[in-house]
Motif scaffolding. Structure first.
Motif, PDB file in Angstrom:
ATOM      1  N   MET A  96       0.826  -1.190   0.000  1.00 61.57           N
ATOM      2  CA  MET A  96       0.000   0.000   0.000  1.00 61.57           C
ATOM      3  C   MET A  96       0.874   1.260   0.000  1.00 61.57           C
ATOM      4  N   ARG A  97       2.088   1.147   0.528  1.00 63.14           N
ATOM      5  CA  ARG A  97       2.978   2.318   0.546  1.00 63.14           C
ATOM      6  C   ARG A  97       3.298   2.780  -0.876  1.00 63.14           C
ATOM      7  N   LYS A  98       3.488   1.821  -1.794  1.00 63.36           N
ATOM      8  CA  LYS A  98       3.782   2.175  -3.186  1.00 63.36           C
ATOM      9  C   LYS A  98       2.602   2.941  -3.801  1.00 63.36           C
ATOM     10  N   LYS A  99       1.394   2.459  -3.554  1.00 64.54           N
ATOM     11  CA  LYS A  99       0.193   3.126  -4.064  1.00 64.54           C
ATOM     12  C   LYS A  99       0.068   4.534  -3.470  1.00 64.54           C
ATOM     13  N   PHE A 100       0.367   4.662  -2.174  1.00 64.80           N
ATOM     14  CA  PHE A 100       0.315   5.967  -1.520  1.00 64.80           C
ATOM     15  C   PHE A 100       1.328   6.918  -2.154  1.00 64.80           C
ATOM     16  N   ASN A 101       2.558   6.440  -2.367  1.00 70.44           N
ATOM     17  CA  ASN A 101       3.607   7.287  -2.939  1.00 70.44           C
ATOM     18  C   ASN A 101       3.324   7.672  -4.387  1.00 70.44           C
ATOM     19  N   GLU A 102       2.574   6.848  -5.105  1.00 77.06           N
ATOM     20  CA  GLU A 102       2.184   7.199  -6.470  1.00 77.06           C
ATOM     21  C   GLU A 102       1.133   8.304  -6.475  1.00 77.06           C
ATOM     22  N   ARG A 103       0.273   8.301  -5.469  1.00 82.46           N
ATOM     23  CA  ARG A 103      -0.811   9.277  -5.428  1.00 82.46           C
ATOM     24  C   ARG A 103      -0.430  10.576  -4.714  1.00 82.46           C
ATOM     25  N   PHE A 104       0.439  10.497  -3.703  1.00 84.97           N
ATOM     26  CA  PHE A 104       0.762  11.659  -2.879  1.00 84.97           C
ATOM     27  C   PHE A 104       2.257  11.976  -2.931  1.00 84.97           C
ATOM     28  N   THR A 105       2.561  13.264  -2.791  1.00 87.77           N
ATOM     29  CA  THR A 105       3.934  13.751  -2.668  1.00 87.77           C
ATOM     30  C   THR A 105       4.056  14.436  -1.319  1.00 87.77           C
ATOM     31  N   ILE A 106       5.081  14.078  -0.566  1.00 90.90           N
ATOM     32  CA  ILE A 106       5.292  14.687   0.752  1.00 90.90           C
ATOM     33  C   ILE A 106       5.833  16.098   0.570  1.00 90.90           C
ATOM     34  N   ILE A 107       5.164  17.049   1.210  1.00 92.72           N
ATOM     35  CA  ILE A 107       5.579  18.451   1.142  1.00 92.72           C
ATOM     36  C   ILE A 107       6.423  18.807   2.361  1.00 92.72           C
ATOM     37  N   SER A 108       5.925  18.451   3.553  1.00 94.48           N
ATOM     38  CA  SER A 108       6.665  18.763   4.776  1.00 94.48           C
ATOM     39  C   SER A 108       6.260  17.803   5.880  1.00 94.48           C
ATOM     40  N   MET A 109       7.093  17.766   6.926  1.00 92.55           N
ATOM     41  CA  MET A 109       6.838  16.913   8.082  1.00 92.55           C
ATOM     42  C   MET A 109       6.831  17.769   9.340  1.00 92.55           C
ATOM     43  N   ALA A 110       5.960  17.425  10.262  1.00 95.43           N
ATOM     44  CA  ALA A 110       5.915  18.064  11.568  1.00 95.43           C
ATOM     45  C   ALA A 110       6.103  16.974  12.619  1.00 95.43           C
ATOM     46  N   LYS A 111       5.936  17.328  13.876  1.00 91.81           N
ATOM     47  CA  LYS A 111       6.152  16.371  14.962  1.00 91.81           C
ATOM     48  C   LYS A 111       5.227  15.151  14.861  1.00 91.81           C
ATOM     49  N   SER A 112       3.954  15.376  14.536  1.00 93.55           N
ATOM     50  CA  SER A 112       3.016  14.256  14.542  1.00 93.55           C
ATOM     51  C   SER A 112       2.236  14.088  13.247  1.00 93.55           C
ATOM     52  N   SER A 113       2.557  14.860  12.206  1.00 93.31           N
ATOM     53  CA  SER A 113       1.824  14.713  10.944  1.00 93.31           C
ATOM     54  C   SER A 113       2.701  15.109   9.765  1.00 93.31           C
ATOM     55  N   LEU A 114       2.227  14.720   8.585  1.00 86.01           N
ATOM     56  CA  LEU A 114       2.900  15.078   7.344  1.00 86.01           C
ATOM     57  C   LEU A 114       1.909  15.819   6.464  1.00 86.01           C
ATOM     58  N   LEU A 115       2.385  16.817   5.774  1.00 84.76           N
ATOM     59  CA  LEU A 115       1.580  17.531   4.796  1.00 84.76           C
ATOM     60  C   LEU A 115       1.907  16.930   3.434  1.00 84.76           C
ATOM     61  N   VAL A 116       0.885  16.468   2.710  1.00 85.41           N
ATOM     62  CA  VAL A 116       1.095  15.817   1.419  1.00 85.41           C
ATOM     63  C   VAL A 116       0.270  16.520   0.343  1.00 85.41           C
ATOM     64  N   LEU A 117       0.704  16.370  -0.887  1.00 86.41           N
ATOM     65  CA  LEU A 117      -0.015  16.908  -2.038  1.00 86.41           C
ATOM     66  C   LEU A 117      -0.619  15.743  -2.804  1.00 86.41           C
ATOM     67  N   ASP A 118      -1.928  15.781  -2.994  1.00 81.99           N
ATOM     68  CA  ASP A 118      -2.621  14.753  -3.769  1.00 81.99           C
ATOM     69  C   ASP A 118      -2.356  15.019  -5.253  1.00 81.99           C
ATOM     70  N   ASN A 119      -1.659  14.121  -5.916  1.00 82.95           N
ATOM     71  CA  ASN A 119      -1.293  14.318  -7.321  1.00 82.95           C
ATOM     72  C   ASN A 119      -2.491  14.248  -8.260  1.00 82.95           C
ATOM     73  N   GLU A 120      -3.596  13.631  -7.822  1.00 83.87           N
ATOM     74  CA  GLU A 120      -4.794  13.532  -8.657  1.00 83.87           C
ATOM     75  C   GLU A 120      -5.622  14.814  -8.613  1.00 83.87           C
ATOM     76  N   THR A 121      -5.789  15.382  -7.413  1.00 85.59           N
ATOM     77  CA  THR A 121      -6.640  16.562  -7.260  1.00 85.59           C
ATOM     78  C   THR A 121      -5.846  17.853  -7.109  1.00 85.59           C
ATOM     79  N   ARG A 122      -4.525  17.733  -6.905  1.00 87.14           N
ATOM     80  CA  ARG A 122      -3.625  18.877  -6.690  1.00 87.14           C
ATOM     81  C   ARG A 122      -4.003  19.654  -5.432  1.00 87.14           C
TER      82      ARG A 122
END
Length: 69
Positions: free
Chosen positions: A1-27
């Protein structure tokens, strides 16, 4: 599932308890909790939901993991 996640999302930044990601399908940006991100290898599926936090609708990625106890 990690591969599918990485295909759909790009990591923008990381914080202490969460990550901000960009959805490549919806931008659009979304958040994923660090624990959910760490469990992607065991995940069955994931989805993007909107949660009302601090007066704003914020998209979050939820991860489905089945565990036998």
């Amino acid at each position: 599932m990690r591969k599918k996640f990485n295909e759909r999302f790009t990591i923008i930044s990381m914080a202490k308890s969460s990550l901000l990601v960009l959805d490549n399908e919806t931008r659009k940006e979304a958040y994923i909790h660090r624990n959910a991100f760490n469990h992607l290898d065991d995940a069955v599926d994931f989805r993007v939901v909107t949660r009302f936090i601090a007066g704003k609708d914020i998209p979050w990625v939820e991860v489905l993991v089945w565990r036998a106890l």
